[in-house]
Design a protein around this motif. Structure first.
Motif, mmCIF file in Angstrom:
data_model
loop_
_atom_site.group_PDB
_atom_site.id
_atom_site.type_symbol
_atom_site.label_atom_id
_atom_site.label_comp_id
_atom_site.label_asym_id
_atom_site.label_seq_id
_atom_site.Cartn_x
_atom_site.Cartn_y
_atom_site.Cartn_z
ATOM 1 N N SER A 128 0.811 -1.219 0.000
ATOM 2 C CA SER A 128 0.000 0.000 0.000
ATOM 3 C C SER A 128 0.846 1.271 0.000
ATOM 4 C CB SER A 128 -0.933 0.013 1.221
ATOM 5 O OG SER A 128 -0.198 0.183 2.426
ATOM 6 N N ALA A 129 2.111 1.160 -0.427
ATOM 7 C CA ALA A 129 3.016 2.316 -0.385
ATOM 8 C C ALA A 129 2.449 3.514 -1.138
ATOM 9 C CB ALA A 129 4.388 1.935 -0.946
ATOM 10 N N GLN A 130 1.865 3.272 -2.297
ATOM 11 C CA GLN A 130 1.267 4.367 -3.061
ATOM 12 C C GLN A 130 -0.203 4.570 -2.728
ATOM 13 O OE1 GLN A 130 2.068 4.421 -7.317
ATOM 14 N NE2 GLN A 130 3.985 3.315 -7.027
ATOM 15 N N GLY A 131 -0.840 3.540 -2.198
ATOM 16 C CA GLY A 131 -2.279 3.622 -1.951
ATOM 17 C C GLY A 131 -2.668 4.049 -0.555
ATOM 18 N N PHE A 132 -1.679 4.274 0.330
ATOM 19 C CA PHE A 132 -2.000 4.591 1.713
ATOM 20 C C PHE A 132 -2.892 5.827 1.780
ATOM 21 C CE2 PHE A 132 -1.283 5.907 6.100
ATOM 22 C CZ PHE A 132 -1.371 4.690 6.751
ATOM 23 N N GLY A 133 -4.003 5.686 2.472
ATOM 24 C CA GLY A 133 -5.006 6.744 2.505
ATOM 25 C C GLY A 133 -6.188 6.452 1.605
ATOM 26 N N GLY A 134 -6.007 5.555 0.647
ATOM 27 C CA GLY A 134 -7.109 5.124 -0.209
ATOM 28 C C GLY A 134 -7.993 4.116 0.508
ATOM 29 N N SER A 135 -9.111 3.752 -0.116
ATOM 30 C CA SER A 135 -10.028 2.817 0.536
ATOM 31 C C SER A 135 -10.941 2.142 -0.481
ATOM 32 C CB SER A 135 -10.872 3.541 1.584
ATOM 33 O OG SER A 135 -11.676 4.543 0.983
ATOM 34 N N ILE A 136 -11.569 1.046 -0.019
ATOM 35 C CA ILE A 136 -12.606 0.361 -0.792
ATOM 36 C C ILE A 136 -13.801 0.171 0.136
ATOM 37 C CG2 ILE A 136 -13.258 -1.690 -2.108
ATOM 38 C CD1 ILE A 136 -10.328 -2.229 -2.636
ATOM 39 N N ASN A 137 -14.906 0.810 -0.215
ATOM 40 C CA ASN A 137 -16.125 0.717 0.596
ATOM 41 C C ASN A 137 -15.851 0.999 2.071
ATOM 42 O OD1 ASN A 137 -17.687 0.010 -1.700
ATOM 43 N ND2 ASN A 137 -17.070 -2.130 -1.490
ATOM 44 N N GLY A 138 -15.012 1.993 2.323
ATOM 45 C CA GLY A 138 -14.731 2.423 3.679
ATOM 46 C C GLY A 138 -13.588 1.696 4.368
ATOM 47 N N LYS A 139 -13.108 0.591 3.798
ATOM 48 C CA LYS A 139 -11.971 -0.136 4.372
ATOM 49 C C LYS A 139 -10.688 0.437 3.794
ATOM 50 C CE LYS A 139 -10.083 -4.743 5.214
ATOM 51 N NZ LYS A 139 -10.299 -6.204 5.066
ATOM 52 N N ARG A 140 -9.791 0.855 4.678
ATOM 53 C CA ARG A 140 -8.617 1.601 4.227
ATOM 54 C C ARG A 140 -7.497 0.705 3.717
ATOM 55 N NH1 ARG A 140 -8.884 6.185 8.946
ATOM 56 N NH2 ARG A 140 -9.837 7.810 7.660
ATOM 57 N N ALA A 141 -6.751 1.237 2.762
ATOM 58 C CA ALA A 141 -5.531 0.584 2.285
ATOM 59 C C ALA A 141 -4.606 0.344 3.469
ATOM 60 C CB ALA A 141 -4.850 1.452 1.237
ATOM 61 N N GLY A 142 -3.924 -0.788 3.446
ATOM 62 C CA GLY A 142 -3.127 -1.218 4.582
ATOM 63 C C GLY A 142 -3.870 -2.246 5.412
ATOM 64 N N GLY A 143 -5.152 -2.420 5.130
ATOM 65 C CA GLY A 143 -5.969 -3.362 5.888
ATOM 66 C C GLY A 143 -6.374 -4.596 5.120
ATOM 67 N N PHE A 144 -5.833 -4.770 3.909
ATOM 68 C CA PHE A 144 -6.220 -5.920 3.091
ATOM 69 C C PHE A 144 -5.155 -7.021 3.157
ATOM 70 C CE2 PHE A 144 -8.336 -2.214 1.242
ATOM 71 C CZ PHE A 144 -9.646 -2.646 1.208
ATOM 72 N N GLY A 145 -5.568 -8.233 2.842
ATOM 73 C CA GLY A 145 -4.632 -9.354 2.795
ATOM 74 C C GLY A 145 -4.236 -9.849 4.174
ATOM 75 N N GLY B 104 -17.125 3.107 -5.143
ATOM 76 C CA GLY B 104 -16.805 2.568 -3.828
ATOM 77 C C GLY B 104 -15.341 2.686 -3.458
ATOM 78 N N TYR B 105 -14.503 3.068 -4.416
ATOM 79 C CA TYR B 105 -13.063 3.223 -4.190
ATOM 80 C C TYR B 105 -12.722 4.695 -3.954
ATOM 81 C CZ TYR B 105 -11.969 -1.500 -5.972
ATOM 82 O OH TYR B 105 -11.882 -2.859 -6.160
ATOM 83 N N VAL B 106 -11.717 4.930 -3.134
ATOM 84 C CA VAL B 106 -11.140 6.264 -2.958
ATOM 85 C C VAL B 106 -9.642 6.151 -3.209
ATOM 86 C CG1 VAL B 106 -10.637 8.128 -1.328
ATOM 87 C CG2 VAL B 106 -12.882 7.013 -1.294
ATOM 88 N N SER B 107 -9.105 7.040 -4.038
ATOM 89 C CA SER B 107 -7.670 7.068 -4.326
ATOM 90 C C SER B 107 -6.989 8.097 -3.442
ATOM 91 C CB SER B 107 -7.420 7.409 -5.789
ATOM 92 O OG SER B 107 -6.024 7.524 -6.052
ATOM 93 N N SER B 108 -5.757 7.811 -3.051
ATOM 94 C CA SER B 108 -4.950 8.804 -2.318
ATOM 95 C C SER B 108 -4.088 9.619 -3.275
ATOM 96 C CB SER B 108 -4.073 8.117 -1.272
ATOM 97 O OG SER B 108 -3.182 7.202 -1.885
ATOM 98 N N TRP B 109 -4.166 9.320 -4.572
ATOM 99 C CA TRP B 109 -3.503 10.098 -5.616
ATOM 100 C C TRP B 109 -2.006 10.288 -5.353
ATOM 101 C CZ3 TRP B 109 -6.321 10.081 -9.748
ATOM 102 C CH2 TRP B 109 -7.703 10.073 -9.642
ATOM 103 N N ALA B 110 -1.326 9.177 -5.184
ATOM 104 C CA ALA B 110 0.137 9.245 -5.099
ATOM 105 C C ALA B 110 0.695 9.900 -6.353
ATOM 106 C CB ALA B 110 0.722 7.847 -4.937
ATOM 107 N N GLN B 111 0.094 9.581 -7.489
ATOM 108 C CA GLN B 111 0.374 10.276 -8.747
ATOM 109 C C GLN B 111 -0.939 10.481 -9.493
ATOM 110 O OE1 GLN B 111 2.725 7.403 -8.336
ATOM 111 N NE2 GLN B 111 4.102 8.892 -7.404
ATOM 112 N N TYR B 112 -1.003 11.555 -10.256
ATOM 113 C CA TYR B 112 -2.118 11.739 -11.179
ATOM 114 C C TYR B 112 -1.585 11.370 -12.565
ATOM 115 C CZ TYR B 112 -6.025 13.590 -13.778
ATOM 116 O OH TYR B 112 -7.107 13.707 -14.632
#
Length: 355
Positions: free
Chosen positions: A163-180, A282-290
């Motif tokens: 989740s190095a680039q996705g930290f702060g993103g989420s899927i249906n309210g569950k945040r990146a770093g919490g999957f797997g 349902g997804y939110v991006s943390s926009w590490a890059q656009y």
């Protein structure tokens, strides 16, 4: 104009960051000081997991995850080909074999259908043991974990979220770093949540995995650092970096809001010129890059340069194209989407303090 303006962020947080650093200088606990534990607790709470274990950098975080699963020679680890080198490097360093997977052409992330096809192929060949998947949250967007987690469970594979680039993103309210089974992140300065040097972290809900990684990161320690019960590494987060991250984490939600507002403005102004980023419902991006797609990338980047706007390319070279993996015998035709993206994508300035 800066591509990522770390100076603007520091100016906004200067008094608080300086005070935090002075506190570390006063107590003098520069390695594994109290700010490290404070940060780990706050990060675990932010992500919504039981454990956060900090470490020296994002690559070490991936390596520690592989060590926790005892991955080694003869094992197959499935990774995206369109990613930064560290994703596959740690697999090779563990003496396992990276199995590259093509991208989803809309999200740029690992394609679940092609992932499952590759797993079935390795099972049929019987030359390697399928062991784990590393999914990368590319450019700020979490990978398709609803499908990837189901695939991992179906074939009894461990799942590592990068989740190095996705930290702060989420899927249906569950945040990146919490999957797997384990998630990792990097605090490299250019990441959505970055420090002023190197740093990383591992996230898990497993008490057993957390204890194991805490041991691995300090030379395989047992009761203390002079009681070594296994072979480990030396991978600790400096206290000053933890202090800086505590202040950055405090304003991280506001920065994410600014990034998403900026992305919306980019989309509105660029949608007729380029293929703009796709964010599923349902997804939110943390926009590490656009990152946009252009059939004439060099000309487009040159036009932006003339206007004083910096651009970057992530990534010109896929993993299957890297010299270090030439012996795997991969071809561009095996990964048509990723090979095309490597020739088309470029990124525009993105940070939380952009006017």
């Amino acid at each position: 104009m800066e591509f990522i303006d770390l100076k603007a962020q520091y100016a906004h947080l200067k008094d608080k960051i300086d005070a935090r650093i002075r506190k570390v200088l006063d107590h003098g606990n520069y390695i594994m000081g109290p700010e490290v534990q404070e940060l780990e607790e706050q990060l675990a709470d932010y992500v919504g997991v039981n454990h956060c274990i900090s470490c020296a950098n994002g690559t070490d975080a991936l390596q520690l995850a592989l060590m926790a699963f005892n991955i080694g020679e003869g094992d197959a680890v499935f990774v995206p080909t369109f990613t930064f080198f560290a994703t596959a490097e740690v697999v090779a360093y563990a003496k396992a074999t990276p199995i590259f997977i093509d991208s989803d052409e809309r999200t740029f992330n690992i394609d679940p259908a092609k992932l499952e096809a590759a797993i079935l192929k390795i099972i049929k060949e019987k030359r390697l043991k399928p062991k784990a998947i590393i999914a990368v949250d590319l450019f700020g967007l979490p990978a398709n974990y609803p499908e990837i987690e189901a695939i991992a469970a179906k074939y009894n594979l461990k799942l590592i979220e990068d989740s190095a680039q996705g930290f702060g993103g989420s899927i249906n309210g569950k945040r990146a770093g919490g999957f797997g089974d384990i998630a990792t992140t990097s605090f490299f300065p250019a990441k959505p949540l970055g420090c002023y040097g190197d740093g990383g972290a591992i996230f898990t809900n497993s008490d057993e995995i957390a204890d194991l990684i805490r041991s691995f990161r300090v030379h395989g320690k047992g009761i203390d650092k002079y009681d070594n019960i296994r072979i480990g590494v030396n991978s600790r987060l400096d206290t000053i970096q933890a202090a800086i991250l505590l202040e950055k984490l405090a304003v991280f939600p506001q920065e994410l809001n600014s990034r998403n507002e900026l992305a919306a403005k980019y989309n509105a102004s660029l949608k007729d010129r380029f293929v703009t980023p796709y964010v599923p419902e349902g997804y939110v991006s943390s926009w590490a890059q656009y990152t946009v797609i252009s059939d004439n990338r060099d000309a487009a980047m040159a036009t932006f340069k003339e206007q004083g706007v910096p651009t970057m390319v992530y990534y010109r070279t896929c993993m299957h194209q890297q010299t270090a993996f030439a012996d795997l015998g991969c071809r561009d035709t095996d990964f048509p989407v990723a090979s095309r993206l490597a020739k088309q994508v470029f990124s525009l300035p993105m940070h939380g303090y952009m006017k």
